[in-house]
Every structure is written in structure tokens, then in C-alpha cells.
Design an enzyme around this catalytic site. Structure first.
Site, short mmCIF file in Angstrom:
data_model
loop_
_atom_site.label_atom_id
_atom_site.label_comp_id
_atom_site.label_asym_id
_atom_site.label_seq_id
_atom_site.Cartn_x
_atom_site.Cartn_y
_atom_site.Cartn_z
N HIS A 54 -1.11 140.85 28.41
CA HIS A 54 -0.14 141.91 28.63
C HIS A 54 1.13 141.79 27.82
CE1 HIS A 54 -1.05 145.09 31.61
NE2 HIS A 54 -2.13 144.34 31.75
N ASP B 104 6.27 143.88 39.64
CA ASP B 104 5.73 145.15 40.14
C ASP B 104 4.23 145.24 39.90
OD1 ASP B 104 8.17 146.10 41.05
OD2 ASP B 104 8.69 146.95 39.10
N GLU C 152 14.83 148.32 44.12
CA GLU C 152 14.62 148.71 42.73
C GLU C 152 15.11 150.15 42.56
OE1 GLU C 152 10.98 148.16 40.68
OE2 GLU C 152 10.73 146.05 41.27
#
Length: 524
Positions: free
Chosen positions: A96, A157, A270
Site C-alpha cells: 500500500h 482507518d 476525525e
């Protein structure tokens, strides 16, 4: 400056290919000593896997990809590279990275996903999990909750990331204001350093290596195991989103919330900016509702509102079978906030479902093809003293039409980051994560990608020209001057740690910080 330092501009030209699949300079140098690893030749598909990442913007072929199953396999790979004249080693988690950080042109890429042994519960002054570095955080969550009713306190997240990957960078999420980032929630590491040594380290044992590896971008060692403290997992989460028309009110409320005492604080804070547009399902109003079927009422938005609005996202853990107590507590905690009344979205979901929420977005992105397209993501940490001007310059001007994905912006606390770690953060106590998570739609093609990359450069240029106190999170720079600026007064420490733990710069070449040096001469 040590001789291992890179001549960055020329090295960048050699290390990063614009989709060019030709072999790197040096001909067969990439195959040097590979035979000593005693592995089957890597299949073409393995090479292709290791040559790309989630960013989808560079192609950097290695000589081979290995799938170590034990730490000894990692040691063997590093030792072989160390004895060679040119081989390098990069650890790859779930792929990623977005700019080739986990790649190794002509070198060895270690796919860490098969690394063992399995997760194990340990008791050492508390309860913790010994976790292989290649485990995904979603696997840690499932194992901990299902088997022991326990879980870590700090999350990202998206949970489809490996433990070793996030600990090599930081690991930021909505719990970080209370518990710190993931790198601040580790009791012990096992690390294979660039000299081929397997070391166990902690805050009290080989502490310099422990803190060097945390946020160290893979430069000092390959993390093979982590001991993660666990706490009892809540059963449910009250998940809330509220909308703001102005950034001043939004930021003021967010900062007030993250500086509350734990007994008065939410468990998660957030937020994100979004486009004031009903017709844009990705960047506009449709990105705010939580549950399918929830309706965003535009009549609640004042006519004079600007093109960008803001959504504060909150979560409150609970174990109640009924909602009355949670309702009362949430109401009490939210009454001082200055959001637009009538634009409140809430749901009670299981703890696991809440933490896994981005996985559903992944399923949608895979279905519509955007998961496979390039992702020119940009993550920046911006001081609270500069964030209002950043909003005016970036959100309201450069990005007023959105980025084709989330534009996160929420505050963190510097005091939750141990300064002994390698991660570079702004100087101010309160700073913001700004995450521009761009998705290029399949039909948009190269022009959209070029525009996104140009916007990223423009944003970083604005931060520099305006003198912001900022850092790029998950950085990849092209010059030594940029790396020195990034680490600031800690740059000399970073270089010294590299000399100590990876003296010939075998590890993590895709970061383009240090150049591979010759191996030490054999003793006569």
C-alpha cells in the site's frame, strides 16, 4: 556527510521508471548471489507484484521476490545481500505504498505476508499480542476480539495494512489524540538489522534500535514481530457525523475535543472537508451520511455558505443493550459544539464493524474499477497555527472541486508522539493530518493523473513558500536537501542510526535516502 549518502537527483532518475520494464543499469547485477538464497526462481507474476504498489505510478522490477516464513529466512536474505556488491532488500507488506517505497530495483523484495509464527497472547505486566509483522490489522482485530475479547487501542482507518508497514511509518487514526499513533503503542519489536543480526528490542532493551525502527521507513531493520498491548474491546460504537459551514468553528471544536480530559473525551475524533454540491456523490453531500438511505437535507445549509463544507466525525464506545444512557452522554458531550443543527447523522454499530468501515469502501472501489487505477495520495501534517491559511489556500482554492476521494483534516497532539522515534512531526503541540486520498476513475486516464500529481506538487510548494510548520507523512523525497529539511534537527541522528544499523545501506532502497555501498572487505 557519509559516503553512503545518495547523489539524489541522478539516483532518482535511475531508481524510478515511468512504466519502463527494461532492466536497471548493471545488466545481471540483480541476479548476483541470488542462488545463495536457495529459492525457486520467482515467477513473472511475482516480479510484477513486487514491481508495483497501490499508488500505481511507478514500475521498479526487483531481481526476485521471496516469501519468508520465519525470521531466519529474513536474516538469510539480508546476509546474502550484505555479501554481494549491489543487492538490496525491501520488505513489502500489503503493497500500500504509493511511490515505490517498498520496491528494490534489481534487488530482493520480501513479501512479509507469510511470515510466522501465528499470533499469540502474552502476559507481561499486562496483556499483549505477539504479532508477525506481515499480519494485517484486520486480522489482529478479528483474532483479538473473537478469541480473547480484546483489541489494540490505536488504529488506522483502513485495516488492510500490515503491522510492520504501519509501524515503519506511524499509523494514524481517530484514536491517536487519546492513545497516540500505532508507533506509540508497541511494547517490543523483533528486528533484523542491515548487518544481518536478529535483535529483540523494547524501551528498556536495545532502546535506540526500538525507537529508530518505529517510523524509521524501514531504514534500520526489517521488523519481523511486534508485541502490541491489548485492552478489553467494547461491544458497540455510537458513530456520529455533524456538518459545519465554516472552518473556524470546525477547527475550534475539533481542537477543543482532542484536548479534553479522557473522562470527558470521545473515543475517536476525525473529520473531513467536502464539496458543497448535491450532484457529486464522491466529493459532495453524498459522502456524509452514515447509513444507506440517510438523507442529507440541503435546506439546512445557509445560502451564503462557501464551496467547501466540513464534517466532524466522532465515536463513543459503549456496551449498553439499550441506547438511553449513550444518548444522554453523547448529548452532554456535544451540546457546546457549533455544528449546523439538523445535519446530524448517527448510528449504533458493532465495534468491529466500525473499525472495518473502510473495507466496505474498498469493496465498492474494486467493483467500479477505481481500486486498480493510480492513487496519487498525499498526506501532510500541518501545524494548527497554519491550518486556517492552509484551508483558504488549498481546500478553498486548489481543491475546491474535491479530489475524487476523501479529504481528511483533523487534529493530533504532539505530546502523544515520543521524540525518540524516527517519525518527523511539526513543532506545535496541536497539528493536523491532511490526507488527500485521490482515486482516479478508470475513464479519466493519464490526464487526470498528471493533474493530480501537479496539484500535489503545488500544495507542497505552497506549504514551503508560506513557511508553514509542516511535514509530509509517508514521505518520498528526491534530494538530500529535502530529506535533511524533513528531519530537521533530527537528521544527524537519522544518518547516525543508519550508519549503526545498516552501514552499507542494504535496506529499503525505494525510499531513495541512502545509496548502496560496497560490502566490508573480508578479513585476511
Amino acid at each position: 556527510m557519509p559516503t553512503t549518502m545518495i547523489a539524489y537527483v541522478e539516483q532518482q532518475r535511475r531508481l524510478v521508471s515511468d512504466g519502463d520494464a527494461e532492466p536497471s543499469d548493471g545488466g545481471d547485477a540483480g541476479q548476483e548471489n541470488i542462488g545463495a538464497l536457495d529459492v525457486a526462481a520467482a515467477a513473472a507474476g511475482d516480479i510484477a507484484l513486487a514491481a508495483r504498489d497501490f499508488g500505481g505510478m511507478v514500475f521498479i522490477p526487483p531481481a526476485t521476490l521471496l516469501r519468508p516464513s520465519t525470521t531466519d529466512d529474513v536474516v538469510r536474505a539480508v546476509c546474502v545481500a550484505r555479501r554481494s556488491s549491489r543487492l538490496t532488500v525491501a520488505a513489502r507488506g500489503n503493497g500500500h505504498s504509493v511511490g515505490g517505497q517498498a520496491m528494490a530495483r534489481g534487488g530482493v523484495v520480501l513479501d512479509m505476508r507469510d511470515l510466522g509464527p501465528p499470533m499469540e497472547l502474552v502476559r507481561c505486566g499486562g496483556v499483549a499480542a505477539d504479532v508477525p509483522a506481515g499480519a494485517l490489522w484486520e486480522e489482529v482485530l478479528e483474532w483479538g476480539v473473537r478469541n480473547h475479547g480484546m483489541a489494540p487501542t490505536s488504529w488506522t482507518d483502513y485495516l488492510g495494512l500490515t503491522v510492520g508497514g504501519t509501524l515503519s511509518n506511524g499509523g494514524i487514526g481517530g484514536q491517536a489524540f487519546r492513545h497516540g499513533p500505532q508507533v506509540a503503542n508497541v511494547a517490543e519489536l523483533e528486528v533484523v538489522t542491515g548487518d544481518g543480526e536478529r535483535r529483540v528490542c523494547s524501551p528498556s532493551l536495545c532502546s535506540d534500535l526500538f525507537f529508530a525502527a518505529l517510523g524509521g521507513l524501514g531504514q534500520f531493520g526489517v521488523i519481523t514481530r511486534a508485541r502490541i498491548p491489548l485492552v478489553p474491546a467494547p461491544k458497540m460504537v455510537r458513530w456520529i457525523r455533524v456538518v459545519y459551514k465554516g472552518f473556524e468553528e470546525y477547527a475550534g471544536d475539533a481542537e477543543w475535543l482532542v484536548t479534553r480530559a479522557d473522562s470527558e473525551a470521545f473515543d475517536y475524533v476525525e473529520g473531513f472537508a467536502f464539496v458543497n454540491d448535491v450532484s457529486d456523490p464522491v466529493n459532495g453531500w453524498g459522502s456524509v451520511p452514515i447509513l444507506p438511505g440517510s438523507v442529507f437535507d440541503p435546506a439546512k445549509i445557509p445560502a451564503e455558505s462557501e464551496p467547501i463544507l466540513y464534517c466532524l466525525e466522532l465515536a463513543l464506545h459503549h456496551n449498553h443493550s439499550g441506547a438511553a444512557g449513550v444518548d444522554e452522554r453523547a448529548k452532554e458531550m456535544m451540546w457546546p459544539l457549533r455544528y449546523m443543527r439538523g445535519l446530524v447523522f448517527a448510528a449504533d454499530v458493532s465495534y468491529v464493524d466500525f473499525l472495518s468501515r473502510v473495507g466496505r469502501s474498498e469493496e465498492e472501489a474494486r467493483a467500479n474499477g477505481t481500486w486498480a487505477t493510480p492513487h496519487p495520495w498525499l498526506n501532510i501534517l500541518v501545524s494548527s497555527s497554519d491550518i486556517a491559511d492552509f484551508d483558504r489556500t488549498v481546500f478553498k482554492r486548489i481543491l475546491r472541486r474535491g479530489v475524487g476521494g476523501p479529504m481528511l483534516v483533523y487534529p493530533l497532539l504532539r505530546s502523544k508522539w515520543d521524540p525518540r522515534m524516527s517519525v518527523a512531526v511539526p513543532e506545535s503541540e496541536v497539528f493536523y493530518l491532511v490526507a488527500l486520498l485521490r482515486f482516479i476513475a478508470p475513464r479519466e486516464g493519464d490526464a487526470a493523473l498528471e493533474e493530480a500529481v501537479a496539484q500535489n506538487r503545488e500544495i507542497i510548494g505552497c506549504c514551503r513558500s508560506k513557511g508553514y510548520d509542516f511535514k509530509v507523512y509517508i514521505p518520498r523525497y528526491e534530494s538530500e536537501a529535502d530529506w535533511a529539511r524533513h528531519f530537521g534537527r533530527d537528521w544527524a541522528r537519522f544518518v547516525e542510526r543508519k550508519r549503526r544499523y545498516d552501514p552499507i545501506a542494504i535496506l529499503a532502497p525505494g525510499q531513495t535516502i541512502f545509496a548502496r555501498a560496497e560490502p566490508p572487505a573480508a578479513a585476511p
